[in-house]
Design an enzyme around this catalytic site. Structure first.
Site, short mmCIF file in Angstrom:
data_model
loop_
_atom_site.label_atom_id
_atom_site.label_comp_id
_atom_site.label_asym_id
_atom_site.label_seq_id
_atom_site.Cartn_x
_atom_site.Cartn_y
_atom_site.Cartn_z
N HIS A 78 -51.10 16.97 7.25
CA HIS A 78 -51.41 15.55 7.39
C HIS A 78 -51.27 14.83 6.04
O HIS A 78 -50.72 13.73 5.96
CB HIS A 78 -52.83 15.40 7.94
CG HIS A 78 -53.28 14.00 8.15
ND1 HIS A 78 -52.67 13.14 9.04
CD2 HIS A 78 -54.29 13.30 7.59
CE1 HIS A 78 -53.30 11.97 9.01
NE2 HIS A 78 -54.28 12.04 8.13
N GLN A 80 -49.39 15.67 3.48
CA GLN A 80 -47.97 15.58 3.13
C GLN A 80 -47.30 14.45 3.91
O GLN A 80 -46.48 13.71 3.37
CB GLN A 80 -47.25 16.91 3.39
CG GLN A 80 -47.71 18.02 2.49
CD GLN A 80 -47.53 17.69 1.03
OE1 GLN A 80 -46.45 17.35 0.57
NE2 GLN A 80 -48.61 17.74 0.28
N ASP A 81 -47.68 14.31 5.18
CA ASP A 81 -47.15 13.23 6.01
C ASP A 81 -47.53 11.87 5.43
O ASP A 81 -46.69 10.98 5.29
CB ASP A 81 -47.67 13.38 7.44
CG ASP A 81 -47.14 12.33 8.37
OD1 ASP A 81 -45.91 12.09 8.35
OD2 ASP A 81 -47.93 11.76 9.14
N HIS A 82 -48.80 11.72 5.05
CA HIS A 82 -49.26 10.47 4.44
C HIS A 82 -48.49 10.16 3.16
O HIS A 82 -48.05 9.03 2.95
CB HIS A 82 -50.75 10.56 4.09
CG HIS A 82 -51.64 9.90 5.07
ND1 HIS A 82 -51.56 8.59 5.42
CD2 HIS A 82 -52.67 10.40 5.80
CE1 HIS A 82 -52.48 8.29 6.30
NE2 HIS A 82 -53.17 9.39 6.55
#
Length: 103
Positions: A78, A80-82
């Protein structure tokens, strides 16, 4: 590195990337109002938060690169996605600023 430590680093990345995202979106609002000085100031502040997020991420990468096993969990995914979506937003913002400046 255990899963709990990785999760804590993930929370750091989410917090810093989230702060940067908020500043970038505020910068976009300012650019829409033709207030480019304020918009650029917000982008500068966002960059500082992104550097903090990257620093947190780099700690974990350095540990794994040294040969230590790292247990990844969904929190880090999560994070890394942000971080990546915020970096993309930052890149797109410059193009939008250019469009608004021509308007």
């Amino acid at each position: 590195m255990d899963k709990e430590t990785v999760a804590m680093i993930g929370f750091e990345v989410v917090a810093f990337a989230g702060e940067a995202r908020s500043k970038l979106l505020s910068a976009l609002v300012e650019a829409e109002k033709q207030n480019f000085e304020k918009a650029e100031m917000l982008v500068t502040e966002a960059n500082e938060s992104l550097m903090e997020a990257h620093s947190s991420q780099t700690k974990m990468l350095a540990i794994e690169a040294s040969g230590e096993s790292v247990e990844l969990g969904f929190i880090m995914v999560h994070a890394q996605d942000h971080l990546m979506t915020t970096l993309l937003l930052k890149d797109i913002l410059q193009h939008l600023f250019n469009i608004y400046k021509k308007a």
